[in-house]
Design an enzyme around this catalytic site. Structure first.
Site, PDB file in Angstrom:
ATOM      1  N   TYR A  60      61.797  49.585  16.529  1.00 33.30           N
ATOM      2  CA  TYR A  60      61.329  48.206  16.712  1.00 33.30           C
ATOM      3  C   TYR A  60      62.311  47.433  17.584  1.00 33.30           C
ATOM      4  O   TYR A  60      61.918  46.695  18.481  1.00 33.30           O
ATOM      5  CB  TYR A  60      61.206  47.538  15.335  1.00 33.30           C
ATOM      6  CG  TYR A  60      60.488  46.209  15.357  1.00 33.30           C
ATOM      7  CD1 TYR A  60      59.127  46.130  15.058  1.00 33.30           C
ATOM      8  CD2 TYR A  60      61.160  45.027  15.697  1.00 33.30           C
ATOM      9  CE1 TYR A  60      58.466  44.918  15.075  1.00 33.30           C
ATOM     10  CE2 TYR A  60      60.498  43.812  15.723  1.00 33.30           C
ATOM     11  CZ  TYR A  60      59.154  43.765  15.408  1.00 33.30           C
ATOM     12  OH  TYR A  60      58.493  42.551  15.427  1.00 33.30           O
ATOM     13  N   PHE A 112      46.313  34.601  41.960  1.00 31.29           N
ATOM     14  CA  PHE A 112      45.297  35.459  41.345  1.00 31.29           C
ATOM     15  C   PHE A 112      44.529  34.661  40.274  1.00 31.29           C
ATOM     16  O   PHE A 112      45.033  33.675  39.759  1.00 31.29           O
ATOM     17  CB  PHE A 112      45.954  36.705  40.745  1.00 31.29           C
ATOM     18  CG  PHE A 112      44.945  37.651  40.160  1.00 31.29           C
ATOM     19  CD1 PHE A 112      44.025  38.283  40.982  1.00 31.29           C
ATOM     20  CD2 PHE A 112      44.869  37.869  38.796  1.00 31.29           C
ATOM     21  CE1 PHE A 112      43.053  39.113  40.447  1.00 31.29           C
ATOM     22  CE2 PHE A 112      43.903  38.710  38.258  1.00 31.29           C
ATOM     23  CZ  PHE A 112      42.999  39.331  39.088  1.00 31.29           C
ATOM     24  N   ASP A 113      43.318  35.108  39.925  1.00 36.62           N
ATOM     25  CA  ASP A 113      42.472  34.293  39.038  1.00 36.62           C
ATOM     26  C   ASP A 113      43.071  34.030  37.658  1.00 36.62           C
ATOM     27  O   ASP A 113      42.967  32.934  37.129  1.00 36.62           O
ATOM     28  CB  ASP A 113      41.043  34.840  38.942  1.00 36.62           C
ATOM     29  CG  ASP A 113      40.971  36.262  38.429  1.00 36.62           C
ATOM     30  OD1 ASP A 113      41.998  36.931  38.411  1.00 36.62           O
ATOM     31  OD2 ASP A 113      39.875  36.710  38.053  1.00 36.62           O
ATOM     32  N   ASP A 203      54.902  36.888  41.827  1.00 33.87           N
ATOM     33  CA  ASP A 203      53.946  37.688  41.076  1.00 33.87           C
ATOM     34  C   ASP A 203      54.007  39.047  41.755  1.00 33.87           C
ATOM     35  O   ASP A 203      53.516  39.221  42.869  1.00 33.87           O
ATOM     36  CB  ASP A 203      52.547  37.058  41.177  1.00 33.87           C
ATOM     37  CG  ASP A 203      51.464  37.939  40.554  1.00 33.87           C
ATOM     38  OD1 ASP A 203      51.715  39.140  40.340  1.00 33.87           O
ATOM     39  OD2 ASP A 203      50.361  37.425  40.313  1.00 33.87           O
ATOM     40  N   ALA A 205      52.792  42.140  41.113  1.00 30.87           N
ATOM     41  CA  ALA A 205      51.864  43.222  40.742  1.00 30.87           C
ATOM     42  C   ALA A 205      51.860  44.397  41.746  1.00 30.87           C
ATOM     43  O   ALA A 205      51.878  45.554  41.367  1.00 30.87           O
ATOM     44  CB  ALA A 205      50.453  42.662  40.573  1.00 30.87           C
ATOM     45  N   LYS A 246      49.501  48.008  38.030  1.00 23.18           N
ATOM     46  CA  LYS A 246      49.330  48.301  39.455  1.00 23.18           C
ATOM     47  C   LYS A 246      50.526  49.143  39.909  1.00 23.18           C
ATOM     48  O   LYS A 246      50.545  50.339  39.701  1.00 23.18           O
ATOM     49  CB  LYS A 246      49.220  47.000  40.267  1.00 23.18           C
ATOM     50  CG  LYS A 246      47.880  46.286  40.094  1.00 23.18           C
ATOM     51  CD  LYS A 246      47.870  45.389  38.914  1.00 23.18           C
ATOM     52  CE  LYS A 246      46.684  44.452  38.890  1.00 23.18           C
ATOM     53  NZ  LYS A 246      46.591  43.739  37.614  1.00 23.18           N
ATOM     54  N   HIS A 438      33.444  34.975  35.576  1.00 26.32           N
ATOM     55  CA  HIS A 438      32.948  36.198  36.211  1.00 26.32           C
ATOM     56  C   HIS A 438      32.871  37.386  35.266  1.00 26.32           C
ATOM     57  O   HIS A 438      32.057  38.272  35.432  1.00 26.32           O
ATOM     58  CB  HIS A 438      33.799  36.552  37.439  1.00 26.32           C
ATOM     59  CG  HIS A 438      35.246  36.738  37.132  1.00 26.32           C
ATOM     60  ND1 HIS A 438      36.072  35.696  36.799  1.00 26.32           N
ATOM     61  CD2 HIS A 438      36.022  37.851  37.089  1.00 26.32           C
ATOM     62  CE1 HIS A 438      37.292  36.151  36.582  1.00 26.32           C
ATOM     63  NE2 HIS A 438      37.283  37.449  36.744  1.00 26.32           N
TER      64      HIS A 438
HETATM   65  N1  F0G Z   1      48.548  39.042  39.388  1.00 23.13           N
HETATM   66  C1  F0G Z   1      47.844  39.744  40.293  1.00 23.13           C
HETATM   67  C2  F0G Z   1      48.174  39.622  41.742  1.00 23.13           C
HETATM   68  C3  F0G Z   1      46.809  40.567  39.865  1.00 23.13           C
HETATM   69  O1  F0G Z   1      46.098  41.244  40.771  1.00 23.13           O
HETATM   70  C4  F0G Z   1      46.538  40.668  38.477  1.00 23.13           C
HETATM   71  C5  F0G Z   1      45.452  41.516  37.988  1.00 23.13           C
HETATM   72  C6  F0G Z   1      47.308  39.929  37.576  1.00 23.13           C
HETATM   73  C7  F0G Z   1      48.315  39.127  38.071  1.00 23.13           C
HETATM   74  C8  F0G Z   1      47.068  39.983  36.086  1.00 23.13           C
HETATM   75  O2  F0G Z   1      47.533  41.163  35.560  1.00 23.13           O
HETATM   76  O3  F0G Z   1      45.496  42.320  34.701  1.00 23.13           O
HETATM   77  O4  F0G Z   1      47.784  43.016  34.003  1.00 23.13           O
HETATM   78  O5  F0G Z   1      46.825  40.907  33.189  1.00 23.13           O
HETATM   79  N2  F0G Z   1      44.589  42.014  38.712  1.00 23.13           N
HETATM   80  C9  F0G Z   1      43.551  42.934  38.340  1.00 23.13           C
HETATM   81  C10 F0G Z   1      42.632  43.132  39.520  1.00 23.13           C
HETATM   82  C11 F0G Z   1      42.843  42.659  37.081  1.00 23.13           C
HETATM   83  O6  F0G Z   1      41.579  43.762  39.346  1.00 23.13           O
HETATM   84  O7  F0G Z   1      42.985  42.719  40.632  1.00 23.13           O
HETATM   85  P1  F0G Z   1      46.856  41.892  34.296  1.00 23.13           P
END
Ligand code: F0G
Length: 446
Positions: A60, A112-113, A203, A205, A246, A438
């Site tokens: 843990y 990102f969304d 960010d 990713a 990613k 979406h």
């Molecule tokens: N930032 C970026 C640039 C992303 O593309 C994503 C996720 C996230 C943050 C959020 O990360 O999914 O681990 O919570 N993108 C995916 C996509 C879902 O299909 O582009 P997460």
């Protein structure tokens, strides 16, 4: 490891998608032949990652796997403090709980969304400062993810450091087409932000894919290794959030990495409430270990070259067929310009979603709409927001599909392109949720 993929007929698919209210997220995976919904958590792990899974330390607190991950992230990114989280949006939730307050603005390059969702959920605003070149899908520019310094300075002047908790640089910029940001631009953003005393976060990713494009396109870095470029890139930031699904090459995971110990402690409290104790953050020890190995692999040039060349191969085939796609070809996906592809479908009837449904019916391929449905309604006026680009994204999972799959995708799109004049109408919304609509939206034929 190999997985079965499932064939079906056009009649099957027409029935299935209608039953699922024309929302591609609703389809069960066995009803999809080639799944390009996302490159997130859908890749294959390597032999070395699987062997790490076997030796994960599930303690843990103070797990060896955590220490290994912390050391790896410190070496690769340069950031000192690590908080694991269960995925990228969880990292956003924890960091933004500490930093983003009502009335704040967060400038950046096409957030990102989920990032935007987490900002707006806190009654703050995300301000897009991406360069205008990014919104012309045919214009060739090596770094379409770059931030426009004038737009950024205007935001700094208007709001000042009291209202701007940080600027966010997304590498690569997913929403504008998997487009990279140059080191030169990152450096300039840092300099400007220093003048206004505003922190800079990443960010990250797809940070490794971003570093590949820097090596290929920014002359000063052509002889540097990916790991050297990554270290320099992050040296201009105060910290990062990461969706490890990613460029972490794992199926689940994320983290926050920071330099400031005070901020780490504040985030740590939120992390413990939302995610789990400081040394696991919602992940198993074996997940942490596989991620440490994944980060080593994703920052190797040979891996990145084979990944990005596969996407380039698909993109070049589409260009050959005259299909309008976002250029230059991005790092993790092909983005088809749906307004140009389906000129007869009005914006109010969601051309990118319409094209996504057509592609599914045609060939069992599932992409995702990056357009008006995703852009959601304005939180104040509740009107639809029409983004500058209406795209169908075909995201390519890492280390999963072969060249023959790319050929199949290209031909499927060409078949639709050849009969595009017959597609004259799209869809309307019959039900939607308040936020991030979406994922669950229900549609019916117009
Ligand atoms: N930032 C970026 C640039 C992303 O593309 C994503 C996720 C996230 C943050 C959020 O990360 O999914 O681990 O919570 N993108 C995916 C996509 C879902 O299909 O582009 P997460």
């Amino acid at each position: 490891m190999v997985e079965e993929i499932y064939q079906s007929t056009k009649q099957d698919r027409e029935k299935w998608i209608e039953e699922k209210d024309y929302n591609l997220f609703n389809l069960e995976s066995h009803k999809v032949f080639i799944d390009l919904l996302t490159d997130s958590g859908t890749g294959a792990m390597s032999d070395k990652q699987w062997s790490e899974m076997m030796t994960g330390d599930e303690s843990y607190a103070g797990s060896q796997s955590f220490l290994k991950l912390k050391e790896t992230i410190n070496t690769i990114t340069g950031f000192k403090f690590l908080l694991p989280t269960h995925q990228g949006r969880a990292a956003e939730n924890v960091l933004f709980s500490a930093l983003v307050k009502e009335g704040h603005v967060v400038p950046g390059n096409s957030h990102f969304d989920t990032t935007k969702g987490h900002i707006e959920f806190r009654k703050a605003h995300a301000i897009d400062c991406t360069i205008d070149e990014a919104f012309d899908s045919e214009l060739i520019h090596p770094f379409k993810g770059n931030i426009d310094l004038q737009k950024l300075e205007n935001v700094y002047q208007q709001y000042g450091k009291e209202k701007i908790p940080f600027t966010l640089i997304t590498v690569t910029c997913n929403s504008s087409g998997g487009q990279p940001v140059s080191i030169e631009n990152i450096r300039q953003v840092r300099d400007l932000s220093n003048q206004y005393e505003i922190p800079v976060f990443f960010d990250g990713a797809r940070f490794a894919e971003n570093a590949y494009f820097i090596k290929e396109r920014e002359t000063a870095f052509k002889d540097k290794t990916i790991k050297e470029i990554v270290l320099e890139m992050f040296s201009y930031g105060d910290g990062m959030t990461m969706s490890a699904k990613k460029d972490g090459l794992v199926n689940i995971g994320g983290f926050i990495a920071l330099n400031n110990e005070e901020l780490y402690k504040i985030c740590g409290n939120f992390g413990i409430i939302y995610e789990g104790y400081l040394s696991y953050g919602g992940l198993a020890g074996r997940d942490l270990a596989a991620l440490a190995q994944g980060l080593q692999e994703s920052t190797e040039y040979t891996y990145l070259q084979s990944r990005i060349k596969q996407i380039e191969y698909l993109g070049n085939k589409l260009i050959e067929f005259g299909i309008p796609i976002q250029q230059p070809i991005g790092g993790h996906a092909i983005f088809v310009d749906a307004v140009k592809f389906l000129p007869h479908v009005p914006r109010e009837e969601f051309p990118a979603q319409t094209l996504g449904i057509e592609l599914y019916k045609e060939a069992g391929i599932r992409g995702v709409e990056i357009g008006t449905i995703l852009a959601d309604r304005d939180p104040e006026t509740r009107e639809n927001r029409y983004p500058k680009l209406e795209l169908l994204r075909l995201a390519i999972p890492r280390r999963t599909y072969f060249q023959s799959h790319m050929d199949y995708i290209a031909v499927a799109l060409k078949n639709i392109f050849d009969r595009r004049d017959e597609i004259k109408s799209g869809y309307e919304i019959s039900w939607e949720s308040e936020i991030l609509r979406h994922f669950t939206v229900k549609l019916k034929k117009k």
